[in-house]
Design an enzyme around this catalytic site. Structure first.
Site, PDB file in Angstrom:
ATOM      1  N   GLY A  16      -1.079   4.222   0.882  1.00 60.29           N
ATOM      2  CA  GLY A  16      -0.551   5.422   1.180  1.00 60.29           C
ATOM      3  C   GLY A  16      -2.030   6.509   1.505  1.00 60.29           C
ATOM      4  N   THR A  42      -3.397  -1.743  -4.487  1.00 61.14           N
ATOM      5  CA  THR A  42      -2.616  -2.701  -5.067  1.00 61.14           C
ATOM      6  C   THR A  42      -2.366  -3.721  -4.148  1.00 61.14           C
ATOM      7  OG1 THR A  42      -1.906  -1.254  -6.804  1.00 61.14           O
ATOM      8  CG2 THR A  42      -0.473  -3.396  -6.320  1.00 61.14           C
ATOM      9  N   CYS A  43      -1.657  -3.284  -3.001  1.00 66.53           N
ATOM     10  CA  CYS A  43      -1.147  -4.317  -1.961  1.00 66.53           C
ATOM     11  C   CYS A  43      -2.078  -5.406  -1.515  1.00 66.53           C
ATOM     12  CB  CYS A  43      -0.490  -3.517  -0.873  1.00 66.53           C
ATOM     13  SG  CYS A  43      -0.049  -4.295   0.622  1.00 66.53           S
ATOM     14  N   CYS A  48       0.885  -7.452  -2.864  1.00 66.00           N
ATOM     15  CA  CYS A  48       1.737  -8.026  -1.751  1.00 66.00           C
ATOM     16  C   CYS A  48       0.804  -9.067  -1.046  1.00 66.00           C
ATOM     17  CB  CYS A  48       2.168  -6.920  -0.750  1.00 66.00           C
ATOM     18  SG  CYS A  48       2.316  -5.362  -1.295  1.00 66.00           S
ATOM     19  N   LYS A  51      -0.541 -12.244  -3.097  1.00 61.43           N
ATOM     20  CA  LYS A  51       0.989 -12.827  -3.638  1.00 61.43           C
ATOM     21  C   LYS A  51       1.296 -13.542  -2.585  1.00 61.43           C
ATOM     22  CE  LYS A  51       4.450 -11.179  -2.390  1.00 61.43           C
ATOM     23  NZ  LYS A  51       4.777  -9.902  -3.039  1.00 61.43           N
ATOM     24  N   TYR A  99     -10.197  -2.263   6.160  1.00 66.38           N
ATOM     25  CA  TYR A  99      -9.619  -0.932   5.544  1.00 66.38           C
ATOM     26  C   TYR A  99     -11.208  -0.129   5.685  1.00 66.38           C
ATOM     27  CZ  TYR A  99      -5.111  -1.716   4.202  1.00 66.38           C
ATOM     28  OH  TYR A  99      -3.802  -1.762   3.988  1.00 66.38           O
ATOM     29  N   GLY A 177      12.558  -9.396 -15.522  1.00 65.97           N
ATOM     30  CA  GLY A 177      13.472  -9.791 -14.348  1.00 65.97           C
ATOM     31  C   GLY A 177      13.332  -9.315 -13.185  1.00 65.97           C
ATOM     32  N   TYR A 179      10.910  -7.963  -9.366  1.00 73.06           N
ATOM     33  CA  TYR A 179      10.310  -8.519  -8.327  1.00 73.06           C
ATOM     34  C   TYR A 179       9.174  -9.331  -8.825  1.00 73.06           C
ATOM     35  CZ  TYR A 179      11.911  -5.103  -4.794  1.00 73.06           C
ATOM     36  OH  TYR A 179      12.724  -4.487  -3.837  1.00 73.06           O
ATOM     37  N   GLU A 183       8.800 -13.551  -8.447  1.00 72.57           N
ATOM     38  CA  GLU A 183       7.894 -14.123  -7.674  1.00 72.57           C
ATOM     39  C   GLU A 183       6.979 -15.120  -8.160  1.00 72.57           C
ATOM     40  OE1 GLU A 183       8.158 -10.587  -4.037  1.00 72.57           O
ATOM     41  OE2 GLU A 183       6.373 -10.501  -5.426  1.00 72.57           O
ATOM     42  N   ARG A 200      15.426  -9.774 -20.477  1.00 70.76           N
ATOM     43  CA  ARG A 200      16.414  -9.194 -21.505  1.00 70.76           C
ATOM     44  C   ARG A 200      18.000  -8.978 -20.961  1.00 70.76           C
ATOM     45  NH1 ARG A 200      14.090  -2.946 -21.709  1.00 70.76           N
ATOM     46  NH2 ARG A 200      14.431  -2.328 -19.585  1.00 70.76           N
ATOM     47  N   ARG A 206      18.069  -6.412 -11.805  1.00 75.43           N
ATOM     48  CA  ARG A 206      18.925  -5.498 -11.810  1.00 75.43           C
ATOM     49  C   ARG A 206      18.651  -4.614 -10.798  1.00 75.43           C
ATOM     50  NH1 ARG A 206      18.568  -0.601 -14.109  1.00 75.43           N
ATOM     51  NH2 ARG A 206      16.649  -1.225 -15.225  1.00 75.43           N
ATOM     52  N   ASP A 305       2.974   4.859  -4.895  1.00 78.67           N
ATOM     53  CA  ASP A 305       3.561   4.661  -6.330  1.00 78.67           C
ATOM     54  C   ASP A 305       3.651   5.524  -7.321  1.00 78.67           C
ATOM     55  OD1 ASP A 305       4.282   2.133  -4.883  1.00 78.67           O
ATOM     56  OD2 ASP A 305       3.088   0.870  -6.377  1.00 78.67           O
ATOM     57  N   HIS A 438      21.580 -19.811  18.346  1.00 80.83           N
ATOM     58  CA  HIS A 438      22.038 -20.877  17.765  1.00 80.83           C
ATOM     59  C   HIS A 438      21.012 -22.018  18.210  1.00 80.83           C
ATOM     60  CE1 HIS A 438      24.763 -23.914  16.287  1.00 80.83           C
ATOM     61  NE2 HIS A 438      24.649 -24.694  17.420  1.00 80.83           N
ATOM     62  N   GLU A 443      22.386 -16.676  12.816  1.00 81.90           N
ATOM     63  CA  GLU A 443      23.676 -16.609  13.405  1.00 81.90           C
ATOM     64  C   GLU A 443      24.781 -16.103  12.489  1.00 81.90           C
ATOM     65  OE1 GLU A 443      25.001 -19.972  15.635  1.00 81.90           O
ATOM     66  OE2 GLU A 443      23.482 -21.165  14.607  1.00 81.90           O
TER      67      GLU A 443
HETATM   68  P1  NDP Z   1      10.715  -4.126 -11.905  1.00 77.99           P
HETATM   69  O1  NDP Z   1      11.044  -2.515 -12.072  1.00 77.99           O
HETATM   70  O2  NDP Z   1      11.098  -4.803 -10.628  1.00 77.99           O
HETATM   71  O3  NDP Z   1      11.106  -5.262 -13.057  1.00 77.99           O
HETATM   72  C1  NDP Z   1      10.826  -4.985 -14.624  1.00 77.99           C
HETATM   73  C2  NDP Z   1      11.468  -5.923 -15.277  1.00 77.99           C
HETATM   74  O4  NDP Z   1      11.080  -5.849 -16.720  1.00 77.99           O
HETATM   75  C3  NDP Z   1      12.968  -5.666 -15.188  1.00 77.99           C
HETATM   76  O5  NDP Z   1      13.595  -6.845 -15.336  1.00 77.99           O
HETATM   77  C4  NDP Z   1      13.279  -4.923 -16.384  1.00 77.99           C
HETATM   78  O6  NDP Z   1      14.505  -5.138 -16.926  1.00 77.99           O
HETATM   79  C5  NDP Z   1      11.994  -5.397 -17.574  1.00 77.99           C
HETATM   80  N1  NDP Z   1      11.941  -4.427 -18.370  1.00 77.99           N
HETATM   81  C6  NDP Z   1      11.308  -3.289 -18.438  1.00 77.99           C
HETATM   82  N2  NDP Z   1      10.901  -2.878 -19.514  1.00 77.99           N
HETATM   83  C7  NDP Z   1      11.150  -3.860 -20.222  1.00 77.99           C
HETATM   84  C8  NDP Z   1      10.884  -3.882 -22.005  1.00 77.99           C
HETATM   85  N3  NDP Z   1      10.595  -2.946 -22.594  1.00 77.99           N
HETATM   86  N4  NDP Z   1      11.448  -5.147 -22.642  1.00 77.99           N
HETATM   87  C9  NDP Z   1      11.945  -6.256 -21.768  1.00 77.99           C
HETATM   88  N5  NDP Z   1      11.904  -5.980 -20.341  1.00 77.99           N
HETATM   89  C10 NDP Z   1      11.559  -5.012 -19.805  1.00 77.99           C
HETATM   90  O7  NDP Z   1       9.204  -4.392 -11.908  1.00 77.99           O
HETATM   91  P2  NDP Z   1       8.040  -5.277 -11.488  1.00 77.99           P
HETATM   92  O8  NDP Z   1       6.885  -5.206 -12.519  1.00 77.99           O
HETATM   93  O9  NDP Z   1       8.508  -6.705 -11.320  1.00 77.99           O
HETATM   94  O10 NDP Z   1       7.498  -4.789 -10.071  1.00 77.99           O
HETATM   95  C11 NDP Z   1       6.966  -3.420  -9.824  1.00 77.99           C
HETATM   96  C12 NDP Z   1       7.438  -2.619  -8.916  1.00 77.99           C
HETATM   97  O11 NDP Z   1       6.726  -3.245  -7.829  1.00 77.99           O
HETATM   98  C13 NDP Z   1       8.769  -3.091  -8.222  1.00 77.99           C
HETATM   99  O12 NDP Z   1       9.765  -2.419  -8.702  1.00 77.99           O
HETATM  100  C14 NDP Z   1       8.764  -3.061  -6.721  1.00 77.99           C
HETATM  101  O13 NDP Z   1       8.990  -1.800  -6.379  1.00 77.99           O
HETATM  102  C15 NDP Z   1       7.345  -3.605  -6.468  1.00 77.99           C
HETATM  103  N6  NDP Z   1       6.792  -4.852  -6.087  1.00 77.99           N
HETATM  104  C16 NDP Z   1       7.538  -5.153  -4.798  1.00 77.99           C
HETATM  105  C17 NDP Z   1       7.394  -6.455  -4.298  1.00 77.99           C
HETATM  106  C18 NDP Z   1       7.873  -6.668  -3.110  1.00 77.99           C
HETATM  107  O14 NDP Z   1       8.395  -5.764  -1.979  1.00 77.99           O
HETATM  108  N7  NDP Z   1       8.058  -8.026  -2.613  1.00 77.99           N
HETATM  109  C19 NDP Z   1       6.791  -7.401  -5.150  1.00 77.99           C
HETATM  110  C20 NDP Z   1       6.217  -6.754  -6.335  1.00 77.99           C
HETATM  111  C21 NDP Z   1       6.391  -5.741  -6.723  1.00 77.99           C
HETATM  112  P3  NDP Z   1      15.581  -4.247 -16.676  1.00 77.99           P
HETATM  113  O15 NDP Z   1      16.117  -4.594 -15.511  1.00 77.99           O
HETATM  114  O16 NDP Z   1      16.715  -4.644 -17.945  1.00 77.99           O
HETATM  115  O17 NDP Z   1      15.132  -2.733 -16.890  1.00 77.99           O
END
Ligand code: NDP
Length: 461
Positions: A16, A42-43, A48, A51, A99, A177, A179, A183, A200, A206, A305, A438, A443
């Site tokens: 950004g 970060t990217c 990204c 990764k 960059y 759980g 991104y 990944e 969790r 989610r 971000d 096809h 498709e």
């Molecule tokens: P996310 O917000 O995607 O996921 C965080 C995970 O951690 C969720 O599963 C959440 O659970 C869990 N969590 C949060 N707090 C706690 C806690 N106190 N105890 C246990 N579990 C917890 O974050 P990421 O770190 O994976 O990625 C950050 C952001 O970076 C993403 O949201 C995305 O915007 C960006 N990103 C994008 C990518 C892409 O475009 N391919 C790749 C990587 C990152 P719950 O769901 O229950 O809250």
């Protein structure tokens, strides 16, 4: 003499910040951009780009297996982690250099230093001391969040360190759980690491469509990842060098060489001095901005971000671009945060745009669902039971496609095209009127004819 030292001072040379700084400088403005680490943010440096290289590296294991089904003999295939890391780092350095050059070519001045805000028009750094700017743009991004109070948390790494592990571990436990967790689970599993993901919630990812979430978890398990749901770390115990035990609140435990936490990221505003200028922050430390990315302080803006809107690189770029258009080209521009597609480079990967079925039902009431699961043609000879999923969510009243979700090979590539059609407000009838290409996976998106009735909803849905 100019009233300020700079027309624009950008803090943070990530996606950004660089876009905004470059465009502003090209307009003839006097611009400085400060970066305390490496240019690219970060990217490019620890997100990204590296990764995606790691995803590519790890996917070969799966390709080799598929190849055998086609008559290939793949003998002696071995992976050299240090060689890969060295190549990856070389490429990252090259991109960071591009960059830097782009900024310089545009006429922006690079400040290699940490910067703090002193007041609405003044910033301070070790390299430049105190300088003034008519406008300040905060583009400092985010950082991995860690549960600091958890016993043994100091033994866990984050994605930052995962890019630089000196050796490939034999086993890893990944918490989270989202991104990043899924990944990296795919990456390490593909590279032959015994991989456990612990989350969790009742399912991964989610916020994504429930069918997608269930499908991805199932497919990840088919590829050998252990998915532990409904629990989380209670503590981490160190047994010895490179030997840790994760203790979960469920009472279970799991030993691994590496424990990685991917529990979300937090806006990087700590210690930035924004309080000196009276900039309003949200509860989680994000800079609060309006639709023009302007803060409550007239001379300070924020993009990417650090504002915790949609935390994706292309969104940060567009926010930075809109800021520059508005402030330096006399074109008031906002970025529309609706219908932003995203990809999760899990294995298999996900492409998703628009609403999940649940969100669409909540918003529109009656929705039509089109859903298919099938074995991708490429895997016809492998004997496995991998499945691809495609799902369309349609607003029944207008026939508009409001959600499109793909899990399977090239899902991220497909979703970019779907996003165009959906941003244009296209209807399911228009998708159906589009002739198929096809034989492709894509498709299916234009040949889904039969409405899917989710169990329990009946025809009234
Ligand atoms: P996310 O917000 O995607 O996921 C965080 C995970 O951690 C969720 O599963 C959440 O659970 C869990 N969590 C949060 N707090 C706690 C806690 N106190 N105890 C246990 N579990 C917890 O974050 P990421 O770190 O994976 O990625 C950050 C952001 O970076 C993403 O949201 C995305 O915007 C960006 N990103 C994008 C990518 C892409 O475009 N391919 C790749 C990587 C990152 P719950 O769901 O229950 O809250």
């Amino acid at each position: 003499m100019a009233k300020y030292d700079y027309d624009l001072f950008v803090i943070g040379a990530g996606s950004g910040g660089v876009r905004a700084a470059r465009l502003a400088a090209l307009s003839g403005a006097k611009v400085a951009v400060a970066e305390e680490h490496r240019v690219g943010g970060t990217c490019v440096i620890r997100g990204c780009v590296p990764k995606k290289f790691m995803v590519y590296a790890s996917e070969f294991a799966h390709h080799f297996k598929t190849a055998e089904g086609y008559g290939w003999t793949v003998e002696g295939a071995r992976f050299d982690w240090p060689a890969f890391i060295a190549e990856k780092d070389k490429e990252i350095a090259r991109l960071s250099g591009i960059y830097v050059r782009n900024l310089q070519n545009a006429g922006a001045e690079l400040v290699h230093s940490r910067v703090t805000v002193v007041d609405p028009h003044t910033v301070e750094s070790a390299e430049k001391g105190r300088v003034t700017a008519e406008r300040i743009l905060i583009a400092t991004g985010g950082r991995p969040w860690m549960p600091k109070e958890l016993t043994g948390v100091e033994h866990a790494i984050t994605s930052n360190e995962a890019f630089h592990l000196p050796t490939l571990p034999k086993s890893i436990v990944i918490a989270g759980g989202g991104y990043i967790a899924i990944e990296f689970a795919g990456i390490f599993n593909g590279l032959g690491v015994d991989t456990t993901i612990v989350h969790r919630g009742p399912n991964l990812l989610r916020g994504f469509d429930d069918d997608v979430r269930a499908h991805v978890a199932e497919e990840m398990e088919k590829r050998g990842i252990k998915v532990l749901l409904g629990t989380q770390h209670k503590s981490i115990e160190k047994l010895g060098e490179g030997r840790f035990v994760s203790h979960f609140i469920s009472g279970h435990h799991c030993e691994s060489e590496v424990v990685m936490f991917a529990l979300g990221r937090e806006p990087y505003t700590q210690g930035l001095g924004l309080e000196n200028a009276g900039v309003k922050l949200s509860e989680n430390g994000a800079v609060v901005v309006d639709e023009y990315s302007k803060t409550n302080v007239d001379s300070i803006w924020a993009v990417g971000d650090v504002t915790d809107r949609i935390n994706l690189t292309p969104v940060a770029i567009r926010e930075g671009h809109a800021f520059a258009d508005t402030e330096f080209y006399g074109r008031p521009t906002t970025f529309d945060h609706e219908m932003v597609a995203s990809a999760v480079f899990s294995q298999p990967p996900i492409g998703s745009v628009g609403l999940s079925e649940a969100d669409a039902r909540h918003k529109y009431g009656k929705v039509d669902i089109y859903l298919t699961r099938f074995r991708p043609m490429k895997y016809a000879f492998t004997g496995g039971d991998e499945r691809c999923l495609m799902k369309l969510v349609v607003d029944a009243a207008t026939d508009r496609v409001v959600g499109c979700h793909v899990v399977g090979p090239d899902g991220p590539e497909m979703i970019q095209m779907a996003a165009i059609a959906m941003k244009m407000g296209s209807t399911k009838a228009q998708w159906d009127a589009t002739c198929a290409v096809h034989p492709t996976l894509a498709e299916e998106l234009v040949t889904l004819r039969e409405k899917h009735v989710p169990p329990g909803l009946g025809q009234a849905a």
